[in-house]
Design an enzyme around this catalytic site. Structure first.
Site, PDB file in Angstrom:
ATOM      1  N   ASP A  42     -39.299  66.670  43.167  1.00  0.00           N
ATOM      2  CA  ASP A  42     -38.075  67.436  43.332  1.00  0.00           C
ATOM      3  C   ASP A  42     -37.284  67.499  42.026  1.00  0.00           C
ATOM      4  O   ASP A  42     -37.088  66.472  41.366  1.00  0.00           O
ATOM      5  CB  ASP A  42     -37.230  66.730  44.410  1.00  0.00           C
ATOM      6  CG  ASP A  42     -35.951  67.459  44.727  1.00  0.00           C
ATOM      7  OD1 ASP A  42     -36.042  68.583  45.228  1.00  0.00           O
ATOM      8  OD2 ASP A  42     -34.872  66.896  44.481  1.00  0.00           O
ATOM      9  N   GLU A  69     -41.555  70.834  41.102  1.00  0.00           N
ATOM     10  CA  GLU A  69     -40.589  71.883  41.445  1.00  0.00           C
ATOM     11  C   GLU A  69     -40.035  72.426  40.132  1.00  0.00           C
ATOM     12  O   GLU A  69     -38.955  72.071  39.686  1.00  0.00           O
ATOM     13  CB  GLU A  69     -39.445  71.344  42.308  1.00  0.00           C
ATOM     14  CG  GLU A  69     -38.642  72.503  42.880  1.00  0.00           C
ATOM     15  CD  GLU A  69     -37.202  72.159  43.252  1.00  0.00           C
ATOM     16  OE1 GLU A  69     -36.562  73.001  43.905  1.00  0.00           O
ATOM     17  OE2 GLU A  69     -36.714  71.075  42.886  1.00  0.00           O
TER      18      GLU A  69
HETATM   19  C1  GLC Z   1     -34.579  70.765  45.305  1.00  0.00           C
HETATM   20  C2  GLC Z   1     -34.816  70.896  46.799  1.00  0.00           C
HETATM   21  C3  GLC Z   1     -33.537  71.374  47.415  1.00  0.00           C
HETATM   22  C4  GLC Z   1     -32.464  70.342  47.141  1.00  0.00           C
HETATM   23  C5  GLC Z   1     -32.335  70.074  45.642  1.00  0.00           C
HETATM   24  C6  GLC Z   1     -31.501  68.874  45.357  1.00  0.00           C
HETATM   25  O1  GLC Z   1     -34.258  71.972  44.723  1.00  0.00           O
HETATM   26  O2  GLC Z   1     -35.880  71.756  47.044  1.00  0.00           O
HETATM   27  O3  GLC Z   1     -33.683  71.606  48.777  1.00  0.00           O
HETATM   28  O4  GLC Z   1     -31.233  70.803  47.626  1.00  0.00           O
HETATM   29  O5  GLC Z   1     -33.579  69.816  45.057  1.00  0.00           O
HETATM   30  O6  GLC Z   1     -32.195  67.703  45.730  1.00  0.00           O
END
Ligand code: GLC
Length: 561
Positions: free
Chosen positions: A220, A281
């Site tokens: 993440d 991500e």
């Molecule tokens: C990432 C997750 C999202 C979350 C963010 C903060 O972007 O996919 O859902 O709000 O991280 O943790």
């Protein structure tokens, strides 16, 4: 929305000893299905999905043909950001079940040849995590340096940095008389990744999940791991954000070179069990930065998400051709990871749909996702044609950014509504009176039961393409060559392996298009065609490369003879 240290401590052999063997290449070309556990299956009738609810639906996922599932967070959390604010990385939030439930899920998935990938929230914890409670308690405690603390005066943040979720990224703490940094909500303080103890604590935690049989991790918000230690102001850009702040650059907080050092360390940790995959991500602005996330020696992330490919909203043959070419030629031979849908973005049905041809467009997208050379992510319900079910007024909003940003940013509730299993109450998701988010009204027809029985459904189109990816040598192993380079409306490419050649042709226009690929022109032997899959039933399948007639938004996949 959003949205080269190699210490010996990075290695661990106990993980290797305890974890089940993995095919080291299982993730190459795999279909990975994102499960948002809160919305997948509710077995205890509280209106919130749970781990047993995922296990209960594994047969469905096996039939769809998925090789892995990525589970978004289910560890204990105050749920400010629905699990992305963790208070204990080594446990299960009771609302989702127990560790025994998780172990059973992994075991049952394994029996069906489905791997389990979990979400790792590395950038930040919850402000209720014991680490942060300790860190904020004084300037001298053992964890004082585990987060990003900066002196300042009340009411005057250290600089102009903005949280991705709106307003200043700095929060004043009355006890320490200092500010802490948060890239996301103020309840999600950023960890200090320059601190070796923080890294080691995280790597230790990762080994624990590897021992529990996890086959990979979705990392993440990793571009946010580091911030400029000089804390220089960002430059202002024209206009305002959806939250009413002045737009600015993010050069001092996003994708700093130091992230690569952590990518390499993480890779060493997971390489203790070869085949453990790291999905990033990685919302990155261009293919150069994406290529770097794989590492110069393929020693960083195996699968950083290519968010340029399917996360836009413009259906254009030229655009997708350029992105496909980038993925083929500019990622140094690494495996691209394509994605159209996830829990942070409006569903592709809504982003790419035009309101008139949505079903045909959804099939075009399925083909764009599943026929190139890539590993792919599918978000639950995408295969059914689930669409956003957005809140109608701000008081219905659950996702805090929807409250901060209403009505310019209505939040992410709309793409997180319960999975649509059947036409019964709550779409078969739950027996509760009401569910945590409302089931979309189209569940009476858009659901697994109805679509399973209909050979012409979107679900069966996904199943067919996923089967072809496994069974057809060219689609499974073949290289990819773009043909018809300049056609403004039709994107075509060929995949070939071991003498077998498959042509994929996609019409991005709403009206019919005819293309002719006399074999010499595209450099392949043969001119006859056998249909493997086509998104339309209105026209007979094209029989030869001389003349292919595609209806509006039609997608065709055929073997060249
Ligand atoms: C990432 C997750 C999202 C979350 C963010 C903060 O972007 O996919 O859902 O709000 O991280 O943790």
């Amino acid at each position: 929305m959003i949205l080269a240290y190699a210490g010996s401590s990075a290695r661990n052999h106990t993980a290797e000893a305890a974890a089940p063997a993995l095919d080291p290449n299982w993730w190459k070309g795999a279909v990975i299905y994102e499960v948002y556990p809160r919305s997948f299956g509710d077995t205890n009738g509280d209106g919130i999905g749970d781990l047993k609810g995922v296990t209960a639906h594994l047969d469905y996922l096996q039939k769809l043909g998925v090789n892995g599932i990525w589970m978004t967070p289910f560890s204990p959390s105050p749920q400010v950001d629905f699990g992305y604010d963790v208070t204990d990385y080594n446990a299960i939030d009771p609302q989702y079940g127990t560790m025994a439930d998780f172990e059973r899920l992994v075991a049952e998935a394994g029996k069906r040849n489905i791997r389990v990938i979990t979400d790792l929230v590395l950038n930040h914890t919850s402000d209720q995590h014991p680490w942060f409670r300790e860190s904020r308690s004084s300037r001298t405690n053992p964890k004082a340096d585990w987060y990003i603390w900066v002196d300042g005066k009340p009411g005057k943040p250290p600089n102009n940095w903005l949280s991705i979720f709106g307003h200043s990224a700095w929060q004043w703490d009355a006890t320490r008389q200092q500010y802490y940094y948060h890239a996301f909500y103020k309840e999600q303080p950023d960890l200090n990744w320059r601190n070796r103890q923080v890294r080691d604590a995280m790597y230790q935690m990762i080994r624990g999940w590897m021992r529990r049989g996890v086959a990979g991790f979705r990392l993440d918000a990793v571009p946010q791991l580091f911030e400029d230690p000089q804390r220089q102001d960002e430059k202002y850009l024209p206009g305002l954000t959806a939250y009413g702040d002045r737009q600015e650059t993010r050069v001092h907080t996003d994708n700093l070179p130091e992230v690569h050092e952590v990518y390499r360390e993480l890779r060493q940790v997971v390489d203790a069990v070869p085949g453990t995959v790291l999905i990033g991500e990685t919302y990155l602005p261009n293919v150069e930065e994406l290529a770097q996330a794989y590492g110069p020696n393929h020693d960083e992330l195996q699968l950083p998400m290519d968010t340029q490919y399917g996360m836009g909203s413009k259906l254009s043959a030229e655009l997708f051709r350029a992105k496909l070419r980038d993925a083929e030629t500019r990622l140094n031979g690494n495996m691209p990871l394509f994605v159209f849908d996830n829990h942070d973005n409006r569903r592709s049905w809504n982003r790419y749909g035009d309101g008139k041809h949505d079903d045909a467009i959804a099939r075009l997208i399925a083909t764009l996702l599943l026929t190139p050379r890539a590993t792919v992510l599918i978000y639950y319900g995408q295969e059914l044609g689930m669409s956003n079910n957005d809140p109608k007024s701000v008081d219905q909003v659950k996702d805090p950014i929807g409250k901060i940003g209403w009505p310019k940013d209505i939040g992410r509730d709309g793409e997180r509504t319960p999975m649509q299993w059947s036409a019964s109450a709550n779409a078969g998701f739950s027996t509760a009176k009401s569910t945590w988010l409302p089931v979309a009204p189209n569940y009476a027809t858009v659901n697994v039961a109805a679509e399973s029985d209909n050979p012409g459904s979107l679900l069966n189109y996904y199943r067919k393409l996923i089967r072809l990816r496994k069974e057809n040598a060219a689609l499974r192993d073949g290289d990819l060559r773009i043909v018809d380079e300049t056609n403004p409306d039709v994107l075509s490419f060929v995949r070939s392996a071991n003498g077998s050649t498959v042509l994929v042709t996609l019409n991005f226009s709403s009206s019919p298009r005819t293309v002719s690929y006399a074999s010499a022109k595209i450099g392949i032997a043969g001119r006859g065609l056998t249909a493997l899959a086509q998104s339309f039933d209105s026209a007979p399948p094209p029989a030869s490369l001389d003349k292919l007639v595609l209806p509006g938004f039609g997608a065709y996949v055929g073997e060249v003879r």
